[in-house]
Design a protein around this motif. Structure first.
Motif, PDB file in Angstrom:
ATOM      1  N   THR A 166       0.589  -0.846   0.103  1.00 51.84           N
ATOM      2  CA  THR A 166       0.190  -0.222   0.058  1.00 51.84           C
ATOM      3  C   THR A 166       0.632   0.601  -0.161  1.00 51.84           C
ATOM      4  O   THR A 166       0.404   2.340  -0.514  1.00 51.84           O
ATOM      5  N   GLU A 167       2.129   1.613   0.375  1.00 50.31           N
ATOM      6  CA  GLU A 167       2.939   1.563   0.255  1.00 50.31           C
ATOM      7  C   GLU A 167       3.670   2.874  -1.041  1.00 50.31           C
ATOM      8  O   GLU A 167       4.110   3.559  -1.375  1.00 50.31           O
ATOM      9  N   ILE A 168       3.542   1.640  -1.766  1.00 51.83           N
ATOM     10  CA  ILE A 168       4.011   2.051  -3.386  1.00 51.83           C
ATOM     11  C   ILE A 168       3.002   2.728  -4.020  1.00 51.83           C
ATOM     12  O   ILE A 168       2.194   2.691  -3.959  1.00 51.83           O
ATOM     13  N   GLN A 169       3.555   3.764  -4.555  1.00 52.08           N
ATOM     14  CA  GLN A 169       2.432   5.172  -5.236  1.00 52.08           C
ATOM     15  C   GLN A 169       2.582   4.655  -6.342  1.00 52.08           C
ATOM     16  O   GLN A 169       1.424   5.003  -6.479  1.00 52.08           O
ATOM     17  N   TRP A 170       3.667   4.046  -7.354  1.00 50.61           N
ATOM     18  CA  TRP A 170       2.718   2.959  -8.247  1.00 50.61           C
ATOM     19  C   TRP A 170       3.241   2.008  -8.847  1.00 50.61           C
ATOM     20  O   TRP A 170       5.052   1.296  -8.654  1.00 50.61           O
ATOM     21  N   LYS A 171       3.118   1.415  -9.659  1.00 48.60           N
ATOM     22  CA  LYS A 171       3.369   0.452 -10.215  1.00 48.60           C
ATOM     23  C   LYS A 171       3.293  -0.319 -11.299  1.00 48.60           C
ATOM     24  O   LYS A 171       2.066  -0.372 -11.865  1.00 48.60           O
ATOM     25  N   ILE A 172       3.973  -0.066 -12.610  1.00 47.92           N
ATOM     26  CA  ILE A 172       4.561  -1.161 -14.065  1.00 47.92           C
ATOM     27  C   ILE A 172       4.928  -2.452 -14.607  1.00 47.92           C
ATOM     28  O   ILE A 172       5.670  -2.293 -14.164  1.00 47.92           O
ATOM     29  N   ASN A 173       3.316  -2.930 -14.633  1.00 47.39           N
ATOM     30  CA  ASN A 173       3.883  -4.763 -14.809  1.00 47.39           C
ATOM     31  C   ASN A 173       4.305  -4.377 -16.062  1.00 47.39           C
ATOM     32  O   ASN A 173       5.622  -5.210 -16.776  1.00 47.39           O
ATOM     33  N   GLU A 174       4.467  -3.572 -16.957  1.00 46.57           N
ATOM     34  CA  GLU A 174       4.241  -4.151 -19.077  1.00 46.57           C
ATOM     35  C   GLU A 174       4.986  -3.861 -19.114  1.00 46.57           C
ATOM     36  O   GLU A 174       6.024  -2.674 -19.005  1.00 46.57           O
ATOM     37  N   ASP A 175       6.583  -4.124 -20.080  1.00 48.05           N
ATOM     38  CA  ASP A 175       7.172  -4.102 -20.756  1.00 48.05           C
ATOM     39  C   ASP A 175       8.148  -3.164 -19.748  1.00 48.05           C
ATOM     40  O   ASP A 175       8.753  -2.200 -20.268  1.00 48.05           O
ATOM     41  N   ASN A 188       9.079  12.920 -15.926  1.00 47.08           N
ATOM     42  CA  ASN A 188       9.608  11.968 -16.102  1.00 47.08           C
ATOM     43  C   ASN A 188      10.273  10.731 -15.894  1.00 47.08           C
ATOM     44  O   ASN A 188      11.477  10.837 -15.556  1.00 47.08           O
ATOM     45  N   VAL A 189       9.732   8.909 -16.208  1.00 42.89           N
ATOM     46  CA  VAL A 189      11.167   7.918 -15.531  1.00 42.89           C
ATOM     47  C   VAL A 189      10.699   7.453 -17.099  1.00 42.89           C
ATOM     48  O   VAL A 189       9.915   7.105 -17.978  1.00 42.89           O
ATOM     49  N   ILE A 201       7.148   7.347 -18.361  1.00 46.01           N
ATOM     50  CA  ILE A 201       6.753   7.245 -17.138  1.00 46.01           C
ATOM     51  C   ILE A 201       6.155   8.639 -16.877  1.00 46.01           C
ATOM     52  O   ILE A 201       7.438   9.294 -15.953  1.00 46.01           O
ATOM     53  N   ASN A 202       4.983   9.332 -16.359  1.00 45.95           N
ATOM     54  CA  ASN A 202       5.115  10.485 -15.645  1.00 45.95           C
ATOM     55  C   ASN A 202       5.136   9.526 -14.038  1.00 45.95           C
ATOM     56  O   ASN A 202       4.665   8.741 -13.256  1.00 45.95           O
ATOM     57  N   ARG A 203       6.704  10.064 -13.387  1.00 48.37           N
ATOM     58  CA  ARG A 203       7.121  10.007 -11.976  1.00 48.37           C
ATOM     59  C   ARG A 203       6.126   9.995 -10.983  1.00 48.37           C
ATOM     60  O   ARG A 203       6.102   9.538  -9.561  1.00 48.37           O
ATOM     61  N   GLU A 204       5.160  11.171 -10.890  1.00 45.54           N
ATOM     62  CA  GLU A 204       4.283  11.626  -9.821  1.00 45.54           C
ATOM     63  C   GLU A 204       2.862  10.632  -9.787  1.00 45.54           C
ATOM     64  O   GLU A 204       2.748  10.346  -9.158  1.00 45.54           O
ATOM     65  N   SER A 205       2.253  10.601 -10.775  1.00 46.52           N
ATOM     66  CA  SER A 205       1.032   9.486 -11.161  1.00 46.52           C
ATOM     67  C   SER A 205       1.516   8.165 -11.649  1.00 46.52           C
ATOM     68  O   SER A 205       0.466   7.673 -11.387  1.00 46.52           O
ATOM     69  N   GLY A 206       2.698   7.690 -11.946  1.00 46.05           N
ATOM     70  CA  GLY A 206       2.648   6.614 -12.929  1.00 46.05           C
ATOM     71  C   GLY A 206       1.546   6.170 -14.203  1.00 46.05           C
ATOM     72  O   GLY A 206       2.322   5.141 -14.868  1.00 46.05           O
ATOM     73  N   GLU A 207       1.383   7.540 -14.515  1.00 45.69           N
ATOM     74  CA  GLU A 207       0.731   7.260 -16.267  1.00 45.69           C
ATOM     75  C   GLU A 207       1.979   7.527 -16.775  1.00 45.69           C
ATOM     76  O   GLU A 207       2.893   7.984 -17.599  1.00 45.69           O
ATOM     77  N   VAL A 208       1.958   5.913 -18.089  1.00 39.34           N
ATOM     78  CA  VAL A 208       2.432   5.526 -19.430  1.00 39.34           C
ATOM     79  C   VAL A 208       1.972   6.956 -20.259  1.00 39.34           C
ATOM     80  O   VAL A 208       0.802   7.471 -21.134  1.00 39.34           O
ATOM     81  N   VAL A 209       3.187   7.666 -20.288  1.00 40.53           N
ATOM     82  CA  VAL A 209       2.777   8.978 -21.377  1.00 40.53           C
ATOM     83  C   VAL A 209       3.565   8.846 -22.844  1.00 40.53           C
ATOM     84  O   VAL A 209       3.197   9.581 -23.652  1.00 40.53           O
ATOM     85  N   HIS A 210       4.296   7.938 -22.880  1.00 34.97           N
ATOM     86  CA  HIS A 210       4.866   7.036 -23.930  1.00 34.97           C
ATOM     87  C   HIS A 210       5.387   5.823 -24.356  1.00 34.97           C
ATOM     88  O   HIS A 210       5.748   5.527 -23.118  1.00 34.97           O
ATOM     89  N   LYS A 211       4.909   5.215 -25.486  1.00 36.59           N
ATOM     90  CA  LYS A 211       6.155   3.941 -25.351  1.00 36.59           C
ATOM     91  C   LYS A 211       6.270   3.368 -26.527  1.00 36.59           C
ATOM     92  O   LYS A 211       5.195   3.921 -27.715  1.00 36.59           O
ATOM     93  N   ASP A 212       7.788   3.347 -27.238  1.00 32.28           N
ATOM     94  CA  ASP A 212       7.592   3.623 -28.638  1.00 32.28           C
ATOM     95  C   ASP A 212       8.956   2.433 -28.986  1.00 32.28           C
ATOM     96  O   ASP A 212       9.594   2.360 -27.891  1.00 32.28           O
ATOM     97  N   ARG A 213       9.337   1.961 -30.400  1.00 32.97           N
ATOM     98  CA  ARG A 213      10.638   1.359 -30.607  1.00 32.97           C
ATOM     99  C   ARG A 213      11.300   1.638 -31.171  1.00 32.97           C
ATOM    100  O   ARG A 213      11.526   3.121 -31.615  1.00 32.97           O
ATOM    101  N   VAL A 214      12.719   1.817 -30.529  1.00 32.21           N
ATOM    102  CA  VAL A 214      13.951   2.718 -30.769  1.00 32.21           C
ATOM    103  C   VAL A 214      14.214   2.018 -32.609  1.00 32.21           C
ATOM    104  O   VAL A 214      14.838   3.194 -32.792  1.00 32.21           O
ATOM    105  N   GLY A 215      13.443   0.695 -32.218  1.00 29.13           N
ATOM    106  CA  GLY A 215      14.420   0.204 -34.158  1.00 29.13           C
ATOM    107  C   GLY A 215      15.824  -0.839 -33.589  1.00 29.13           C
ATOM    108  O   GLY A 215      15.963  -0.754 -34.938  1.00 29.13           O
TER     109      GLY A 215
END
Length: 227
Positions: A166-175, A188-189, A201-215
């Motif tokens: 419950t103390e974890i601010q956010w957690k992203i499981n994918e990729d 951002n993170v 990822i936005n470091r405050e909310s944990g929201e994914v703001v961008h995802k892409d392949r670098v090639g």
């Protein structure tokens, strides 16, 4: 056990250990706090404004990359063609996997299927070329901790004793990455995983703001830097 570099923040020495993150008090050498979490302890944590950003990674920690662990009774219904309550390599379906890492298919240890020689060599304890109920249950017990959800997470540095999820601010499981540490850039993170998949990822909310392949495909071991 750990392959991550320790980090120091104020009077704390923070270690990313197998299945655990621990903070030691450098003044009196006591354990300040700890939190249990599924992790192979590879990525080095990064700290920004009293928040610890760390990627906890395990082989089967992402749902899309792990197989279905079923009971021996269910397994017999699916695969025991001769009804002798033993499963040979030939009886397992080709698609029945323990885990896979599709971004690096050519790397050693990138996948394990129940038909594999490696699987049978490890879990066929009596070496009779078949898996019985006790051997299957032993396998489930061994691999279960590696099949729990891992991920990039944000945890406030301040705390005491055993800490809860419950103390974890956010957690992203994918990729999320296996080895590279995250990079903090302003609000951002940023991190990159095998296959060249970059996530911001936005470091405050944990929201994914961008995802892409670098090639550039393949394994990613080095951490990103900002220049």
């Amino acid at each position: 056990m750990s392959r991550a570099t320790p980090v120091i923040y104020d009077n704390l020495l923070i270690l990313h250990l197998k299945d655990e993150i621990v903070a030691y008090n450098l003044v009196d050498q006591s354990v300040e706090w700890w939190i249990f979490t599924p992790t192979a302890a590879i990525g080095t944590p990064v700290i920004k404004k009293n928040v610890l950003f760390v990627n906890t990674w395990t082989m089967g920690g992402e749902e899309s990359n792990r197989g279905k662990l079923i009971s021996f009774t269910e397994l017999l219904k699916e695969c025991d063609k001769d009804a002798n309550r033993l499963l040979t390599q030939a009886e397992f379906r080709e698609d029945m996997m323990l885990f896979e890492r599709p971004e690096i298919p050519d790397a050693p240890g990138s996948s394990m299927y129940f038909k594999d020689d490696v699987f049978f060599g490890y879990f066929d304890a009596n070496k009779d070329q078949a898996i019985d109920e006790s051997e299957w249950n032993n396998m489930l017990e061994i691999v279960a901790p590696f099949m729990e959800a891992h991920g990039m997470m944000a945890l406030p540095v301040e705390g005491s004793g055993e800490r809860s999820f419950t103390e974890i601010q956010w957690k992203i499981n994918e990729d999320t990455p296996e080895t590279p540490s995250p990079l903090i850039v302003n609000e951002n993170v940023l991190f990159i995983k095998n296959g060249g998949i970059m996530t911001v990822i936005n470091r405050e909310s944990g929201e994914v703001v961008h995802k892409d392949r670098v090639g550039a495909a393949g394994a990613y071991l080095s951490s990103p830097i900002l220049a």
